[in-house]
Scaffold this motif. Structure first.
Motif, PDB file in Angstrom:
ATOM      1  N   PHE A   1       8.484   6.655   4.692  1.00 57.60           N
ATOM      2  CA  PHE A   1       7.746   5.438   5.003  1.00 57.60           C
ATOM      3  C   PHE A   1       8.693   4.292   5.379  1.00 57.60           C
ATOM      4  O   PHE A   1       8.284   3.322   6.029  1.00 57.60           O
ATOM      5  CB  PHE A   1       6.880   5.016   3.811  1.00 57.60           C
TER       6      PHE A   1
ATOM      7  N   ARG B   1       0.859   4.115  -2.972  1.00 59.04           N
ATOM      8  CA  ARG B   1       0.628   5.525  -2.651  1.00 59.04           C
ATOM      9  C   ARG B   1       1.826   6.380  -3.075  1.00 59.04           C
ATOM     10  O   ARG B   1       1.660   7.501  -3.585  1.00 59.04           O
ATOM     11  CB  ARG B   1       0.386   5.695  -1.146  1.00 59.04           C
TER      12      ARG B   1
ATOM     13  N   ASP C   1       0.837  -1.209   0.000  1.00 62.90           N
ATOM     14  CA  ASP C   1       0.000   0.000   0.000  1.00 62.90           C
ATOM     15  C   ASP C   1       0.867   1.252   0.000  1.00 62.90           C
ATOM     16  O   ASP C   1       0.593   2.214  -0.722  1.00 62.90           O
ATOM     17  CB  ASP C   1      -0.917  -0.024   1.224  1.00 62.90           C
ATOM     18  N   ARG C   2       1.933   1.239   0.797  1.00 62.13           N
ATOM     19  CA  ARG C   2       2.856   2.388   0.823  1.00 62.13           C
ATOM     20  C   ARG C   2       3.467   2.598  -0.552  1.00 62.13           C
ATOM     21  O   ARG C   2       3.630   3.728  -1.013  1.00 62.13           O
ATOM     22  CB  ARG C   2       3.963   2.139   1.851  1.00 62.13           C
TER      23      ARG C   2
END
Length: 436
Positions: free
Chosen positions: A269, A32, A28-29
């Motif tokens: 992140f 994004r 997901d990181r």
């Protein structure tokens, strides 16, 4: 019987559900990040420094109001979901109503600021549109419930749909030469689709009816207030430079600075993912004995600093070329800002690593003290440096205040002083040693 041997920092995960959840969150990181880099750069190029500055100024104002909507309840609620799964509906419902009330207060605060703080009509419009973003945390409590069940896939997939729709809408807005207000509206609609999708998936996954319980609300608020204050300090710490730069210099300077910061923060992140990976090993090392725990912490700090140095060196040495490729000639001044701001990553990585020690030691209040010190230093340094050096001064203020909060404050507490020396040694020699 305790031993001096510490487990590896990255052991093989035996819990397949936890591993799958972690991999989905990491993916997901990545998604994004790809969308932020691809579409975000197109938006910045289209809007230009001045309008991009207005948009990021408004986003910074909303971010500063965000802790009123979050109420520091995320981690506390996730723990309650794990400990009392049979009460999930009551926990989710109580948090939902608490956050909804907080979100309404935050929305009102942003709208009030738009009336007294916005100098131009367009700023007022953008602020009032983006103020609706403060209602997002209420609905996203369902995401916390799914993650507590190691069902990250269920929360990630519907958000990807919203992200892709938002990206397509932004590209279309650029193609049709839409005004700035359309980009603000797209952000709000994207969040609305995200919340509705996650809530729908959670209901299908078995989350019961949402119920409010006053006694539980009081219990949650008693536990969450230090985290709420910490969240507010972090937002001041990370976003006040944008507001001060825009107020003291202008929209164009704020837009150039925002462009540099977006590139500088691309790697932030990484320490979060690393922290999630090493936390179980740190806890096991702590059980093995003091020597093993110190060895694991020492290697964790060195690994964090090594990764941060690699990122900062690449970003700093290639700053001008990176900015030119990403944004074009109109953002040329962002190169010097990126070359300085990139070094804040060293202390961000180091601060996240120290945070694992503070969590394990139950020192949330000391973490809050460090964040508040960083926020105060950031405001003071911005006030001194922005009039002289504009965005470059804000970048210097950021690096210094991050160093104070994440490293130098470790020497204030006798309980954390040994960690401060570990951090210092990691800064001087960021080479992990072999666990024995």
């Amino acid at each position: 019987m305790p031993t001096n041997q510490a487990p590896r920092l990255f052991p093989k995960l035996e819990n397949s559900a936890a591993l799958r959840s972690f991999l989905w969150l990491a993916l997901d990181r990545g998604v994004r990040l790809a969308l932020a880099v691809g579409v975000g750069l197109l938006v910045a190029r289209y809007l230009g420094p001045e309008q991009f500055g207005v948009l990021n100024y408004a986003l910074a104002v909303v971010a500063l109001a965000g802790p009123l909507a979050e109420l520091g309840l995320d981690g506390v609620a996730r723990r309650e979901f794990v400990l009392h799964p049979e009460r999930s509906g009551t926990i989710a419902g109580t948090v939902f109503w608490l956050r909804l009330c907080g979100g309404i207060v935050a929305l009102g605060a942003v709208c009030f600021w738009s009336m007294i703080g916005a100098e131009r009509h367009v700023e007022r419009i953008i602020l009032m549109i983006l103020s609706l973003m403060t209602l997002q945390p209420a609905g996203m409590i369902t995401e916390s419930w799914m993650q507590s069940r190691h069902d990250a896939r269920g929360s990630v997939l519907p958000q990807w749909v919203a992200l892709l729709l938002g990206a397509a809408a932004r590209v279309a807005a650029i193609r049709w030469q839409a005004p700035l207000s359309v980009f603000a509206a797209i952000s709000v609609i994207e969040i609305g689709v995200t919340v509705l999708s996650v809530v729908a998936v959670a209901r299908c996954a078995g989350l019961g009816p949402l119920r409010f319980e006053a006694a539980l609300a009081r219990h949650l608020l008693r536990e969450s207030w230090p985290w709420a204050l910490s969240g507010a300090a972090i937002m001041i710490y990370m976003r006040i430079d944008m507001l001060m730069l825009r107020t003291m210099v202008g929209d164009s300077a704020a837009g150039v600075y925002a462009a540099a910061v977006r590139l500088s923060e691309l790697g932030y992140f990484v320490p979060i993912i690393v922290a999630n990976s090493v936390q179980p090993s740190l806890l096991k090392a702590r059980e093995c004995g003091e020597d093993g725990y110190r060895m694991a912490l020492r290697n964790y700090f060195r690994l964090s600093v090594a990764a941060a140095y690699a990122f900062a060196l690449v970003a700093s040495l290639g700053a001008s070329s990176i900015v030119s490729i990403a944004y074009g000639a109109r953002y040329a001044e962002a190169g010097a800002i990126l070359a300085v701001h990139a070094w804040a990553a060293v202390f961000v990585f180091l601060g996240v690593a120290r945070g694992q020690f503070l969590v394990n030691a139950g020192m949330a209040k000391f973490g809050l003290l460090c964040t508040v010190a960083g926020a105060v230093a950031n405001v003071g340094l911005n006030y001194l440096l922005i009039p002289r050096w504009a965005g470059l001064g804000a970048a210097v203020a950021t690096v210094v205040s991050y160093a104070l909060s994440a490293w130098l404050m470790s020497f204030v507490s006798p309980q954390v002083r040994a960690i401060g020396w570990m951090q210092t040694k990691a800064l001087l020699w960021p080479v992990p040693t072999r666990n024995r």
